[in-house]
Write an enzyme that holds these catalytic residues in place. Structure first.
Site, short mmCIF file in Angstrom:
data_model
loop_
_atom_site.label_atom_id
_atom_site.label_comp_id
_atom_site.label_asym_id
_atom_site.label_seq_id
_atom_site.Cartn_x
_atom_site.Cartn_y
_atom_site.Cartn_z
CG PHE A 2 3.82 26.59 22.27
CD1 PHE A 2 3.73 27.47 21.20
CD2 PHE A 2 3.18 26.91 23.46
CE1 PHE A 2 3.01 28.66 21.32
CE2 PHE A 2 2.46 28.09 23.59
CZ PHE A 2 2.38 28.96 22.52
CB SER A 42 -0.96 31.42 21.92
OG SER A 42 -2.14 31.62 22.67
CB CYS A 49 2.05 30.82 26.30
SG CYS A 49 0.56 30.97 25.28
CB THR A 51 -2.55 36.89 24.28
OG1 THR A 51 -2.79 35.71 25.06
CG2 THR A 51 -3.71 37.10 23.31
CB ALA A 69 0.31 39.99 33.30
CG HIS A 107 1.16 27.46 31.10
ND1 HIS A 107 0.12 26.56 31.18
CD2 HIS A 107 0.74 28.42 30.23
CE1 HIS A 107 -0.88 26.95 30.41
NE2 HIS A 107 -0.51 28.07 29.82
CB THR A 152 17.39 15.09 25.27
OG1 THR A 152 16.40 14.96 24.24
CG2 THR A 152 17.49 13.78 26.03
#
Length: 203
Positions: A2, A42, A49, A51, A69, A107, A152
């Site tokens: 991404f 995704s 992220c 699914t 999960a 992640h 930033t």
């Protein structure tokens, strides 16, 4: 992959705990064209992220289902999500797309807590506190992803850092309303900073 450029704000329509609470099936409403959402795609949800396992339309809105999960629930703010929670959404990067933010994996590394928020004319300066383990990857003028938004870093002081949010970002993300003192946000440190630190450690 991404870029941290939010393309829609979704809202959790339903949340169903399954597998003895170790998995949450989420249904999220959005404005994406449903015909472009394939099962297995995704989508970053507040930087996480996830699914797509199903999608459809109802009452003129698109919806898609994802599963959060046990590890996601343990390590991210997904543990606090509930029906009505609004999420910053981003579709996965395609070859040839403009890289408007920075390279984001989706992640999440951990959670940062908002220490303070200073509302300036049309902007906001927000200070965060994170763990020492993650703070070593954060540098002034470096990139960071917070709740899926590429930002930033403005200043850094030990385990605290601040970002300055421009009007456009405030208007097209959840940062305008949801980011207040005491709130927790998902944090993903810059991949380049992580690799640089690892190279230094191994030198």
């Amino acid at each position: 992959m991404f870029t941290g450029i939010v393309t829609d704000i979704g809202e959790i329509e339903s949340l169903t705990p399954v597998a003895q609470g170790q998995l949450h099936r989420l249904r999220i409403r959005c404005d994406y064209d449903q015909t472009t959402i394939a099962d297995g795609a995704s989508i970053a949800n507040n930087g996480v992220c996830l699914t797509v396992v199903a999608s459809g339309t109802a009452n003129g809105k698109t919806w898609f289902d994802v599963d959060a999960a046990a590890e996601t629930l343990a390590l991210t703010t997904a543990k606090h999500w509930q029906v009505g929670t609004k999420l910053n959404l981003e579709r996965a990067l395609k070859i040839g797309d403009e890289l408007g933010g920075h390279i984001v994996a989706g992640h999440v590394d951990g959670i940062a807590t908002i220490v303070s928020r200073d509302n300036l004319p049309d902007m906001a300066r927000i200070t965060f506190r994170t763990t020492r383990d993650l703070a070593r990857f954060i540098a002034t003028k470096g990139s960071i992803t917070l709740d899926g938004v590429s930002l930033t870093v403005n200043t850094v002081s030990d385990v605290e850092f601040a970002v300055l949010i421009i009007p456009h970002t405030l208007s097209v993300t959840t940062l305008g309303e949801g980011w207040q003192a005491g709130a927790e946000v998902n944090i993903e440190v810059d991949l380049m900073a992580r690799y640089a630190a690892r190279l230094t450690e191994m030198a």
